[in-house]
Each structure stands twice: as C-alpha cells, then as structure tokens.
Enzyme design. Structure first.
Site, PDB file in Angstrom:
ATOM      1  N   LYS A   1      21.386  17.673  49.421  1.00  0.00           N
ATOM      2  CA  LYS A   1      20.299  17.309  48.477  1.00  0.00           C
ATOM      3  C   LYS A   1      19.547  18.539  47.975  1.00  0.00           C
ATOM      4  CE  LYS A   1      19.498  12.579  50.160  1.00  0.00           C
ATOM      5  NZ  LYS A   1      20.241  12.538  51.446  1.00  0.00           N
TER       6      LYS A   1
ATOM      7  N   GLY B   1      18.262  27.136  39.729  1.00  0.00           N
ATOM      8  CA  GLY B   1      19.673  27.494  39.822  1.00  0.00           C
ATOM      9  C   GLY B   1      19.963  28.677  40.723  1.00  0.00           C
TER      10      GLY B   1
ATOM     11  N   TYR C   1      19.066  -2.028  53.346  1.00  0.00           N
ATOM     12  CA  TYR C   1      20.511  -2.219  53.457  1.00  0.00           C
ATOM     13  C   TYR C   1      20.995  -3.406  52.635  1.00  0.00           C
ATOM     14  CZ  TYR C   1      20.384   0.946  57.475  1.00  0.00           C
ATOM     15  OH  TYR C   1      20.217   2.035  58.288  1.00  0.00           O
TER      16      TYR C   1
HETATM   17  O1  S5P Z   1      19.230   7.217  48.682  1.00  0.00           O
HETATM   18  C1  S5P Z   1      19.777   7.646  49.678  1.00  0.00           C
HETATM   19  C2  S5P Z   1      20.609   8.777  49.629  1.00  0.00           C
HETATM   20  C3  S5P Z   1      21.266   9.175  50.781  1.00  0.00           C
HETATM   21  S1  S5P Z   1      22.440  10.423  50.624  1.00  0.00           S
HETATM   22  N1  S5P Z   1      19.656   6.983  50.856  1.00  0.00           N
HETATM   23  C4  S5P Z   1      20.274   7.397  52.017  1.00  0.00           C
HETATM   24  O2  S5P Z   1      20.129   6.729  53.046  1.00  0.00           O
HETATM   25  N2  S5P Z   1      21.069   8.532  51.986  1.00  0.00           N
HETATM   26  C5  S5P Z   1      21.704   9.049  53.226  1.00  0.00           C
HETATM   27  O3  S5P Z   1      22.617   8.075  53.712  1.00  0.00           O
HETATM   28  C6  S5P Z   1      20.744   9.344  54.363  1.00  0.00           C
HETATM   29  O4  S5P Z   1      20.326  10.702  54.345  1.00  0.00           O
HETATM   30  C7  S5P Z   1      21.567   9.043  55.610  1.00  0.00           C
HETATM   31  O5  S5P Z   1      22.317  10.192  55.993  1.00  0.00           O
HETATM   32  C8  S5P Z   1      22.576   7.990  55.139  1.00  0.00           C
HETATM   33  C9  S5P Z   1      22.187   6.564  55.512  1.00  0.00           C
HETATM   34  O6  S5P Z   1      22.144   6.389  56.891  1.00  0.00           O
HETATM   35  P1  S5P Z   1      21.959   4.961  57.579  1.00  0.00           P
HETATM   36  O7  S5P Z   1      21.926   5.281  59.029  1.00  0.00           O
HETATM   37  O8  S5P Z   1      20.677   4.369  57.083  1.00  0.00           O
HETATM   38  O9  S5P Z   1      23.162   4.129  57.172  1.00  0.00           O
END
Ligand code: S5P
Length: 279
Positions: A95, A100, A225
């Site tokens: 991220k 640049g 989720y």
């Molecule tokens: O919007 C985002 C972008 C990312 S890359 N929401 C996220 O959760 N992520 C990443 O996805 C976050 O940094 C973590 O590594 C992963 C989700 O993890 P989980 O344990 O919640 O499934």
C-alpha cells in the site's frame, strides 16, 4: 471483445500483455483457484508453514512482510521456493502512498527490496499519477504489476465516489503497468464518461477483493466480510483475498480444510458466473 466478466480466466490471459497479470490469470485457470491467501502472521516459521499448507489451493499469496518480527532475507528465498513448488504468485500488500521518488526507493531498496521478489504490489492513488510513474520505473523493467486501491473493505472508507472514478482514470492512463484494483465490485465503465466505447471494450482490469469470510460478518475494527459467492458471482470480482478465515482456524489440518473450502466456493461462484452469462 465482450466484457472481461463474460470471459474465462484463460481467455483473459491471452489478452494481457503485462507479464504478472498474464501469469496470474494462467495460474488461476491451471489450478482452478481464484483464492489468494493473506498470511498476516508475525513469525517466519509460521508464515512459511502456513504457506506450505495452503499452497496447493491458491493462485496468489498476499504478504505484509513488515509484520514479520524475526525477518531475515533468507525467508524470501524460502518463499520463492514455495512459490515454485506450489505454483502461485506473490503479492506484497505494501500500500504505497507517497510521491514517485520516495515510493521508487521504498519499492526497490531498504530491508525488503520488494520489487526483487513480489510479482504484484499495490498503491493508494492519493498522491496522483506520480506514484504510478515512480513504481513503474522500478517494476516495469522487472515485469511486475501494480494494483491500485480504488475501494476498501473497511467501514467508513473514504475511497468511494469521485475518488474511485479518478483511481480508475489513473489506471487507464497506465494500462501497461496497472493491472487492476483492490475493489468491492467490477470497475467496468467507472469514470468512463466521454470515453470511446471500443477502447473500453478492450479494457480488462483484474479485481482483487478482500473482506471475504464464510463464518463472520466482520471484526471489531471495521473489517466487513462478504461470501465468495457475493464477491465473485454478484459483484463480478476476480480474486478473493482471505486472511483470518483461513490461517486463523487452528492447526494445519484445519487451515488446509479452510483453504480447500474457500477455493471450492470461489471457483463454484466463478463457474456459475460464466454459465449465467453464457445462457
Ligand atoms: O480494503 C482492504 C484492502 C486490503 S489489501 N481491506 C483489506 O482487508 N485488505 C487486506 O486484506 C488487509 O490488509 C488484510 O491483510 C487482508 C484481510 O484480512 P482478513 O483477515 O480480514 O481476511
């Protein structure tokens, strides 16, 4: 060309020129897996063990290398060996979010030398197009690909509306290096007002989507989720990113079972999407 949503991963691989995007799409088709596992653990041994367990079920492993407490560069050699053994690509979720010149240094140098091993990395569009120019100066000669964060999965995200549209416009101007988005839905037509429709028809950005879980709706810190079916079938996304839903589930046998469960769900949702479109 029909919208990428209507095509198989293998068909889309043929249309991509960026080596990382092409390899990812080919891997997805070959392994019948649109699952990316995010391995957010803090010890090298756990990190490598979990990846060895989930390796057969994934197209991509997503890393946060800076959370590893006992990091040594030899861990990267082991990670590359696992990538070859199990046939998956590597995505360092760095991220980037600076000018640049700075991001070019952060990408190529320091302790982690991310560009030397990570096929794909990501960046926030907040600094403007210079962030792509900076990262591309390092990544393009190495055949790497960049994902822009056009949206996020967390509650109250500021990445929406005009911000999202402008992120897609920035990507369109750098289609050789920007291969897709972190987003919650397909970006087809977003920010495309006034653009030529034949040009848009050839557009194929990969949509990588975190915030995927089958057993929980969220966490206590704003994560939200959705199921693989909602993400891949209903929202048209291409790769599901799953973290705690897999690696947080207990012993190796449980982790393996969860990886296979998410792989199957993600693949079934894709097959249904393709067949719905075809009928
Ligand atoms: O919007 C985002 C972008 C990312 S890359 N929401 C996220 O959760 N992520 C990443 O996805 C976050 O940094 C973590 O590594 C992963 C989700 O993890 P989980 O344990 O919640 O499934």
């Amino acid at each position: 060309m029909p919208s990428a949503r209507l095509l198989t991963y293998a068909q889309r691989a043929e249309n991509h020129h960026n080596p990382a995007a092409k390899a990812l799409l080919e891997t997805i088709g070959r392994k019948k897996s649109n699952l990316c596992v995010s391995v957010d653990v803090t010890k090298q041994a756990d990190f490598l063990r979990i990846i060895d367990v989930v390796g057969p079920y994934i197209c991509l492993v997503k890393t946060h290398v800076d959370v590893i407490e006992d990091f040594e560069f030899s861990m990267i050699d082991r990670l590359k060996e696992l990538s070859a053994k199990h046939d998956f690509l590597i995505f360092e979720d760095r991220k980037f979010a600076d000018i640049g010149n700075t991001v070019a240094l952060q990408y190529s140098s320091g302790v982690y030398k991310i560009s030397s091993w990570s096929h794909i990395t990501n960046a926030h569009p907040i600094p403007g197009p210079g962030i792509i120019t900076g990262l591309s100066s390092i990544g393009t000669p190495l055949g790497r690909g960049l994902i822009l964060l056009a949206e996020m999965s967390s509650k109250g995200t500021l990445a929406s509306g005009a911000y999202t549209s402008q992120a897609v416009q920035m990507a369109r101007a750098h289609r050789d290096f920007v291969i897709g988005f972190i987003a919650m839905r397909r970006m087809d037509g977003v920010g495309a007002e006034g653009l030529d429709s034949t040009d848009l028809a050839n557009e194929d950005f990969l949509i990588l989507t975190p915030g995927v879980g089958l057993d929980a709706k969220g966490d206590s810190m704003g994560q939200q989720y959705r199921t693989p079916r909602e993400v891949v079938l209903e929202s048209g996304c291409d790769v599901i990113i799953v973290g705690r839903g897999i690696y947080g589930k207990g012993n190796d046998a449980d982790i393996q079972a969860q990886a296979e469960r998410y792989r199957k769900e993600g693949w079934a949702a894709y097959e249904e999407r393709i067949s719905v479109q075809a009928s």
